[in-house]
Design a protein around this motif. Structure first.
Motif, PDB file in Angstrom:
ATOM      1  N   CYS A   1       0.830  -1.209   0.000  1.00  0.00           N
ATOM      2  CA  CYS A   1       0.000   0.000   0.000  1.00  0.00           C
ATOM      3  C   CYS A   1       0.862   1.257   0.000  1.00  0.00           C
ATOM      4  O   CYS A   1       0.534   2.240  -0.673  1.00  0.00           O
ATOM      5  CB  CYS A   1      -0.941  -0.007   1.197  1.00  0.00           C
ATOM      6  N   ARG A   2       1.962   1.237   0.745  1.00  0.00           N
ATOM      7  CA  ARG A   2       2.877   2.378   0.712  1.00  0.00           C
ATOM      8  C   ARG A   2       3.407   2.602  -0.704  1.00  0.00           C
ATOM      9  O   ARG A   2       3.536   3.749  -1.156  1.00  0.00           O
ATOM     10  CB  ARG A   2       4.039   2.140   1.683  1.00  0.00           C
ATOM     11  N   LEU A   3       3.715   1.515  -1.390  1.00  0.00           N
ATOM     12  CA  LEU A   3       4.198   1.645  -2.766  1.00  0.00           C
ATOM     13  C   LEU A   3       3.107   2.165  -3.691  1.00  0.00           C
ATOM     14  O   LEU A   3       3.367   2.988  -4.571  1.00  0.00           O
ATOM     15  CB  LEU A   3       4.717   0.299  -3.269  1.00  0.00           C
ATOM     16  N   MET A   4       1.877   1.688  -3.504  1.00  0.00           N
ATOM     17  CA  MET A   4       0.776   2.154  -4.352  1.00  0.00           C
ATOM     18  C   MET A   4       0.406   3.604  -4.055  1.00  0.00           C
ATOM     19  O   MET A   4      -0.155   4.290  -4.913  1.00  0.00           O
ATOM     20  CB  MET A   4      -0.432   1.234  -4.204  1.00  0.00           C
ATOM     21  N   ASP A   5       0.741   4.062  -2.848  1.00  0.00           N
ATOM     22  CA  ASP A   5       0.543   5.475  -2.522  1.00  0.00           C
ATOM     23  C   ASP A   5       1.685   6.348  -3.049  1.00  0.00           C
ATOM     24  O   ASP A   5       1.701   7.557  -2.819  1.00  0.00           O
ATOM     25  CB  ASP A   5       0.415   5.657  -1.006  1.00  0.00           C
ATOM     26  N   GLY A   6       2.644   5.742  -3.740  1.00  0.00           N
ATOM     27  CA  GLY A   6       3.708   6.485  -4.385  1.00  0.00           C
ATOM     28  C   GLY A   6       5.023   6.526  -3.630  1.00  0.00           C
ATOM     29  O   GLY A   6       6.005   7.062  -4.151  1.00  0.00           O
ATOM     30  N   ASP A   7       5.019   5.992  -2.381  1.00  0.00           N
ATOM     31  CA  ASP A   7       6.255   6.027  -1.574  1.00  0.00           C
ATOM     32  C   ASP A   7       6.919   7.397  -1.710  1.00  0.00           C
ATOM     33  O   ASP A   7       8.090   7.521  -2.072  1.00  0.00           O
ATOM     34  CB  ASP A   7       7.207   4.905  -2.030  1.00  0.00           C
ATOM     35  N   LEU A   8       6.174   8.447  -1.410  1.00  0.00           N
ATOM     36  CA  LEU A   8       6.612   9.805  -1.699  1.00  0.00           C
ATOM     37  C   LEU A   8       7.870  10.202  -0.937  1.00  0.00           C
ATOM     38  O   LEU A   8       8.643  11.054  -1.392  1.00  0.00           O
ATOM     39  CB  LEU A   8       5.474  10.787  -1.409  1.00  0.00           C
ATOM     40  N   THR A   9       8.095   9.610   0.227  1.00  0.00           N
ATOM     41  CA  THR A   9       9.314   9.899   0.978  1.00  0.00           C
ATOM     42  C   THR A   9      10.502   9.094   0.455  1.00  0.00           C
ATOM     43  O   THR A   9      11.650   9.426   0.767  1.00  0.00           O
ATOM     44  CB  THR A   9       9.124   9.563   2.459  1.00  0.00           C
ATOM     45  N   GLY A  10      10.229   8.025  -0.289  1.00  0.00           N
ATOM     46  CA  GLY A  10      11.286   7.181  -0.825  1.00  0.00           C
ATOM     47  C   GLY A  10      11.853   6.174   0.158  1.00  0.00           C
ATOM     48  O   GLY A  10      12.781   5.428  -0.186  1.00  0.00           O
ATOM     49  N   HIS A  11      11.299   6.096   1.369  1.00  0.00           N
ATOM     50  CA  HIS A  11      11.864   5.201   2.381  1.00  0.00           C
ATOM     51  C   HIS A  11      11.782   3.732   1.959  1.00  0.00           C
ATOM     52  O   HIS A  11      12.755   2.976   2.110  1.00  0.00           O
ATOM     53  CB  HIS A  11      11.147   5.386   3.717  1.00  0.00           C
ATOM     54  N   VAL A  12      10.628   3.318   1.453  1.00  0.00           N
ATOM     55  CA  VAL A  12      10.464   1.906   1.088  1.00  0.00           C
ATOM     56  C   VAL A  12      11.427   1.528  -0.028  1.00  0.00           C
ATOM     57  O   VAL A  12      12.120   0.513   0.035  1.00  0.00           O
ATOM     58  CB  VAL A  12       9.006   1.617   0.676  1.00  0.00           C
ATOM     59  N   ARG A  13      11.498   2.360  -1.054  1.00  0.00           N
ATOM     60  CA  ARG A  13      12.391   2.029  -2.173  1.00  0.00           C
ATOM     61  C   ARG A  13      13.861   2.070  -1.759  1.00  0.00           C
ATOM     62  O   ARG A  13      14.668   1.305  -2.283  1.00  0.00           O
ATOM     63  CB  ARG A  13      12.118   2.979  -3.344  1.00  0.00           C
ATOM     64  N   ARG A  14      14.209   2.943  -0.812  1.00  0.00           N
ATOM     65  CA  ARG A  14      15.588   2.949  -0.328  1.00  0.00           C
ATOM     66  C   ARG A  14      15.924   1.629   0.368  1.00  0.00           C
ATOM     67  O   ARG A  14      16.996   1.054   0.158  1.00  0.00           O
ATOM     68  CB  ARG A  14      15.809   4.115   0.634  1.00  0.00           C
ATOM     69  N   ALA A  15      15.013   1.164   1.194  1.00  0.00           N
ATOM     70  CA  ALA A  15      15.233  -0.122   1.853  1.00  0.00           C
ATOM     71  C   ALA A  15      15.281  -1.261   0.834  1.00  0.00           C
ATOM     72  O   ALA A  15      16.140  -2.145   0.916  1.00  0.00           O
ATOM     73  CB  ALA A  15      14.138  -0.373   2.886  1.00  0.00           C
ATOM     74  N   LEU A  16      14.380  -1.229  -0.127  1.00  0.00           N
ATOM     75  CA  LEU A  16      14.374  -2.270  -1.163  1.00  0.00           C
ATOM     76  C   LEU A  16      15.681  -2.287  -1.934  1.00  0.00           C
ATOM     77  O   LEU A  16      16.183  -3.353  -2.309  1.00  0.00           O
ATOM     78  CB  LEU A  16      13.205  -2.052  -2.118  1.00  0.00           C
ATOM     79  N   SER A  17      16.258  -1.118  -2.172  1.00  0.00           N
ATOM     80  CA  SER A  17      17.490  -1.046  -2.953  1.00  0.00           C
ATOM     81  C   SER A  17      18.665  -1.665  -2.221  1.00  0.00           C
ATOM     82  O   SER A  17      19.688  -1.989  -2.840  1.00  0.00           O
ATOM     83  CB  SER A  17      17.816   0.408  -3.307  1.00  0.00           C
TER      84      SER A  17
END
Length: 214
Positions: A44-60
């Motif tokens: 859901c955070r990803l579908m909300d755009g992950d606007l802070t980038g925290h999720v994608r930073r962790a994924l990376s």
């Protein structure tokens, strides 16, 4: 062993999210993230755009790029989904979950623990429920990949978990006996998790994991 004076409760479905756990940990106490339903929270955070980038930073920072790309392709919506549009569902656990579902669950727990532990040396635990059994193996393994310090479990008597943590530290396959309504005493119904099948090459790439306190 110096034990924490305060153990922050693990409240479900990201009520005790990584921000709260990190804030508690930075005071020198034990911050605890909730692993219950966290894969749904992450998507859901990803579908909300992950606007802070925290999720994608962790994924990376996750060691395997292929499942990360599949998760992003499936759930990430730049700028977020339109208001009123429903969230995309994810696979549902059975006794024989798909490889992608186990990857998704493990990675979501990795993300929450990674963010809670990022840029400090404080203690972070994860809270899971014995009564919500089907996701627990993938959840535990994902949290251990992120270096979780403690595992806390309630809502039942989690007699199987200590041995599972021992095996996961060496990336060994495990099974988890399930409580099934209507099962006979002689029935032995289990869910299985083999780290090498879910993330091929993980043992060689990462080496032995820290075995968290339980």
């Amino acid at each position: 062993m110096i034990l924490p004076a305060i153990i922050q409760g693990g409240m479900g479905v990201a009520i005790s999210d990584w921000r709260l756990a990190k804030a508690v940990s930075l005071t020198g106490q034990l911050g605890v993230v909730s692993g219950t339903g966290i894969s749904r929270v992450m998507t859901c955070r990803l579908m909300d755009g992950d606007l802070t980038g925290h999720v994608r930073r962790a994924l990376s920072n996750f060691a395997f790029a292929e499942p990360i790309q599949k998760i992003l392709d499936s759930y990430f919506i730049p700028e977020g989904k339109p208001a009123g549009k429903p969230y995309k569902s994810q696979p549902v656990y059975t006794v024989h979950p798909s490889k992608f579902l186990d990857q998704l669950t493990a990675i979501a727990n990795y993300v929450e623990v990674f963010l809670a532990k990022e840029n400090h040396n404080g203690l972070i635990g994860i809270n899971l429920l014995e009564k919500v059994q089907l996701p627990n193996l993938a959840s535990l393994y994902g949290a251990m990949l992120a270096g979780v310090d403690y595992v806390l479990m309630g809502a039942g008597i989690p007699t199987q978990i200590a041995g599972i943590l021992d095996k996961f530290a060496n990336h060994e396959p495990v099974s988890y006996r399930l409580d099934v309504q209507g099962a006979l005493p002689e029935d032995d119904i289990r869910i299985h998790f083999d780290p090498e099948k879910i993330f091929p090459g993980v043992r060689q790439l990462i080496g032995r994991l820290k075995r968290p306190n339980f």
